[in-house]
Design a protein around this motif. Structure first.
Motif, PDB file in Angstrom:
ATOM      1  N   CYS A 161     -48.198  41.289  70.354  1.00  0.00           N
ATOM      2  CA  CYS A 161     -49.392  42.066  70.022  1.00  0.00           C
ATOM      3  C   CYS A 161     -50.425  41.143  69.379  1.00  0.00           C
ATOM      4  O   CYS A 161     -50.074  40.302  68.550  1.00  0.00           O
ATOM      5  CB  CYS A 161     -49.037  43.188  69.046  1.00  0.00           C
ATOM      6  SG  CYS A 161     -47.857  44.378  69.706  1.00  0.00           S
ATOM      7  N   ASP A 166     -60.865  48.503  62.471  1.00  0.00           N
ATOM      8  CA  ASP A 166     -62.161  49.129  62.698  1.00  0.00           C
ATOM      9  C   ASP A 166     -62.243  50.360  61.802  1.00  0.00           C
ATOM     10  O   ASP A 166     -61.330  50.640  61.032  1.00  0.00           O
ATOM     11  CB  ASP A 166     -62.331  49.485  64.178  1.00  0.00           C
ATOM     12  CG  ASP A 166     -61.209  50.365  64.712  1.00  0.00           C
ATOM     13  OD1 ASP A 166     -60.601  51.121  63.910  1.00  0.00           O
ATOM     14  OD2 ASP A 166     -60.929  50.314  65.919  1.00  0.00           O
ATOM     15  N   SER A 204     -61.831  53.386  62.352  1.00  0.00           N
ATOM     16  CA  SER A 204     -60.805  54.408  62.598  1.00  0.00           C
ATOM     17  C   SER A 204     -59.438  54.011  62.061  1.00  0.00           C
ATOM     18  O   SER A 204     -58.503  54.798  62.114  1.00  0.00           O
ATOM     19  CB  SER A 204     -60.688  54.679  64.102  1.00  0.00           C
ATOM     20  OG  SER A 204     -61.917  55.125  64.617  1.00  0.00           O
ATOM     21  N   HIS A 205     -59.316  52.765  61.595  1.00  0.00           N
ATOM     22  CA  HIS A 205     -58.016  52.268  61.152  1.00  0.00           C
ATOM     23  C   HIS A 205     -58.097  51.601  59.777  1.00  0.00           C
ATOM     24  O   HIS A 205     -57.433  50.610  59.520  1.00  0.00           O
ATOM     25  CB  HIS A 205     -57.441  51.299  62.186  1.00  0.00           C
ATOM     26  CG  HIS A 205     -57.151  51.965  63.495  1.00  0.00           C
ATOM     27  ND1 HIS A 205     -58.080  52.045  64.506  1.00  0.00           N
ATOM     28  CD2 HIS A 205     -56.043  52.609  63.939  1.00  0.00           C
ATOM     29  CE1 HIS A 205     -57.559  52.703  65.529  1.00  0.00           C
ATOM     30  NE2 HIS A 205     -56.319  53.049  65.219  1.00  0.00           N
ATOM     31  N   HIS A 233     -55.101  58.594  59.007  1.00  0.00           N
ATOM     32  CA  HIS A 233     -54.932  58.407  60.451  1.00  0.00           C
ATOM     33  C   HIS A 233     -54.112  59.546  61.020  1.00  0.00           C
ATOM     34  O   HIS A 233     -53.218  60.074  60.364  1.00  0.00           O
ATOM     35  CB  HIS A 233     -54.213  57.080  60.720  1.00  0.00           C
ATOM     36  CG  HIS A 233     -54.184  56.683  62.161  1.00  0.00           C
ATOM     37  ND1 HIS A 233     -53.339  57.257  63.080  1.00  0.00           N
ATOM     38  CD2 HIS A 233     -54.917  55.758  62.846  1.00  0.00           C
ATOM     39  CE1 HIS A 233     -53.539  56.704  64.265  1.00  0.00           C
ATOM     40  NE2 HIS A 233     -54.493  55.798  64.152  1.00  0.00           N
ATOM     41  N   HIS A 240     -50.385  60.338  68.948  1.00  0.00           N
ATOM     42  CA  HIS A 240     -51.260  59.333  68.331  1.00  0.00           C
ATOM     43  C   HIS A 240     -50.841  59.161  66.872  1.00  0.00           C
ATOM     44  O   HIS A 240     -51.001  60.073  66.067  1.00  0.00           O
ATOM     45  CB  HIS A 240     -52.713  59.794  68.424  1.00  0.00           C
ATOM     46  CG  HIS A 240     -53.698  58.734  68.024  1.00  0.00           C
ATOM     47  ND1 HIS A 240     -55.011  59.013  67.767  1.00  0.00           N
ATOM     48  CD2 HIS A 240     -53.569  57.386  67.839  1.00  0.00           C
ATOM     49  CE1 HIS A 240     -55.662  57.901  67.442  1.00  0.00           C
ATOM     50  NE2 HIS A 240     -54.796  56.902  67.475  1.00  0.00           N
ATOM     51  N   TYR A 265     -49.403  49.146  63.081  1.00  0.00           N
ATOM     52  CA  TYR A 265     -49.519  49.314  64.529  1.00  0.00           C
ATOM     53  C   TYR A 265     -49.813  50.761  64.894  1.00  0.00           C
ATOM     54  O   TYR A 265     -49.053  51.668  64.559  1.00  0.00           O
ATOM     55  CB  TYR A 265     -48.219  48.872  65.209  1.00  0.00           C
ATOM     56  CG  TYR A 265     -48.273  48.942  66.721  1.00  0.00           C
ATOM     57  CD1 TYR A 265     -48.849  47.914  67.458  1.00  0.00           C
ATOM     58  CD2 TYR A 265     -47.765  50.036  67.402  1.00  0.00           C
ATOM     59  CE1 TYR A 265     -48.912  47.967  68.838  1.00  0.00           C
ATOM     60  CE2 TYR A 265     -47.811  50.105  68.786  1.00  0.00           C
ATOM     61  CZ  TYR A 265     -48.391  49.068  69.497  1.00  0.00           C
ATOM     62  OH  TYR A 265     -48.449  49.128  70.870  1.00  0.00           O
ATOM     63  N   CYS A 266     -50.920  50.944  65.592  1.00  0.00           N
ATOM     64  CA  CYS A 266     -51.289  52.254  66.139  1.00  0.00           C
ATOM     65  C   CYS A 266     -50.799  52.314  67.578  1.00  0.00           C
ATOM     66  O   CYS A 266     -51.064  51.396  68.363  1.00  0.00           O
ATOM     67  CB  CYS A 266     -52.809  52.429  66.077  1.00  0.00           C
ATOM     68  SG  CYS A 266     -53.412  53.887  66.968  1.00  0.00           S
ATOM     69  N   LYS A 297     -51.768  53.843  70.045  1.00  0.00           N
ATOM     70  CA  LYS A 297     -52.821  53.887  71.068  1.00  0.00           C
ATOM     71  C   LYS A 297     -53.734  52.665  71.031  1.00  0.00           C
ATOM     72  O   LYS A 297     -54.211  52.215  72.069  1.00  0.00           O
ATOM     73  CB  LYS A 297     -53.675  55.154  70.898  1.00  0.00           C
ATOM     74  CG  LYS A 297     -53.000  56.431  71.376  1.00  0.00           C
ATOM     75  CD  LYS A 297     -53.992  57.567  71.412  1.00  0.00           C
ATOM     76  CE  LYS A 297     -53.356  58.818  71.973  1.00  0.00           C
ATOM     77  NZ  LYS A 297     -53.117  58.762  73.412  1.00  0.00           N
ATOM     78  N   ASP A 298     -53.978  52.144  69.852  1.00  0.00           N
ATOM     79  CA  ASP A 298     -55.011  51.117  69.709  1.00  0.00           C
ATOM     80  C   ASP A 298     -54.497  49.733  69.347  1.00  0.00           C
ATOM     81  O   ASP A 298     -55.277  48.776  69.304  1.00  0.00           O
ATOM     82  CB  ASP A 298     -56.041  51.571  68.675  1.00  0.00           C
ATOM     83  CG  ASP A 298     -56.710  52.874  69.099  1.00  0.00           C
ATOM     84  OD1 ASP A 298     -57.241  52.917  70.226  1.00  0.00           O
ATOM     85  OD2 ASP A 298     -56.689  53.837  68.320  1.00  0.00           O
ATOM     86  N   GLY A 299     -53.194  49.589  69.056  1.00  0.00           N
ATOM     87  CA  GLY A 299     -52.633  48.267  68.852  1.00  0.00           C
ATOM     88  C   GLY A 299     -52.440  47.857  67.403  1.00  0.00           C
ATOM     89  O   GLY A 299     -52.407  48.685  66.489  1.00  0.00           O
ATOM     90  N   TYR A 301     -53.088  45.858  63.797  1.00  0.00           N
ATOM     91  CA  TYR A 301     -54.146  45.495  62.854  1.00  0.00           C
ATOM     92  C   TYR A 301     -53.537  44.749  61.678  1.00  0.00           C
ATOM     93  O   TYR A 301     -52.335  44.867  61.414  1.00  0.00           O
ATOM     94  CB  TYR A 301     -54.865  46.753  62.346  1.00  0.00           C
ATOM     95  CG  TYR A 301     -55.584  47.488  63.439  1.00  0.00           C
ATOM     96  CD1 TYR A 301     -56.887  47.154  63.792  1.00  0.00           C
ATOM     97  CD2 TYR A 301     -54.947  48.508  64.145  1.00  0.00           C
ATOM     98  CE1 TYR A 301     -57.545  47.822  64.820  1.00  0.00           C
ATOM     99  CE2 TYR A 301     -55.598  49.184  65.171  1.00  0.00           C
ATOM    100  CZ  TYR A 301     -56.897  48.839  65.497  1.00  0.00           C
ATOM    101  OH  TYR A 301     -57.541  49.484  66.523  1.00  0.00           O
TER     102      TYR A 301
END
Length: 200
Positions: free
Chosen positions: A112, A118, A120-121, A138, A144, A183-184, A186-188, A190
């Motif tokens: 990853c 961002d 959202s995270h 979140h 999600h 780790y999200c 959907k979005d990976g 961070y």
């Protein structure tokens, strides 16, 4: 059979190890004409030969299949060079201390790529006595959610697995922690440097 066991990979590995076609053939108990056929894409190695071929080249079968032999330079095992892999089929989380070839459910996984968060995270980190209390605003639905949070220092890692419909929060011992990864699904992946929260 896919391209991973055809000419280019076998020829590259053979030449890298300074072996002639005849020398490789002898080690595998096949003819040099057989090796020549592999390297000119006129034939493929039998699946039973994958392990012996990998053994000759001192790599894993997974590396042979991926066509990407790995040389891990992280010999001192610095945890700050950690890589995270997440299986898209089962959500399995795999950690390595540097470059590796990882597979799950027959899929070769790429590490990853961690990004700065961002809007959202956004993560909140609060020092509570000798711990960091980490939380995020979140979604934690079945589709999600934040899958895990990890705290890294130079010599250790602590991973907290999170679950859908649970809370997006974790606690970690403060000792030596330099970075947090999360780790999200959907979005990976961070990361944040905990120094930015110093004194808060």
């Amino acid at each position: 059979m896919n391209q991973y066991v055809t000419g280019t990979v076998i020829k590259h590995l053979r030449e890298k190890h300074n072996l002639t076609q005849a020398a490789l053939a002898e080690r595998l108990s096949v003819s040099d004409k057989t090796v020549s056929k592999w390297e000119t894409a006129k034939g493929y190695p039998d699946i039973s030969l994958l392990e012996p071929i990998a053994k000759v080249f001192h790599i894993s079968v997974t590396e042979l299949i991926s066509g990407n032999p790995v040389s891990n330079a992280n010999l001192s095992a610095n945890m700050m060079r950690s890589q995270f892999y997440v299986c898209p089929v089962c959500g399995n989380i795999i950690h390595s201390m540097g470059v590796a070839v990882i597979s799950c459910h027959g899929i070769t996984l790429a590490p990853c790529e961690a990004e700065e968060p961002d809007e959202s995270h956004v993560i909140s980190v609060e020092r509570v006595e000798d711990e960091y209390y980490v939380c995020m605003n979140h979604d934690m639905t079945k589709t999600h959610y934040i899958s895990f949070v990890a705290a890294l220092s130079y010599d250790r890692i602590s991973i907290k697995k999170l679950y859908p419909e649970g809370n997006a929060e974790a606690r970690f011992s403060i000792r030596g922690v330099k970075k947090l990864f999360y780790y999200c699904n959907k979005d990976g992946l961070y990361y944040v440097d905990v120094n930015r929260f110093a004194g808060k």
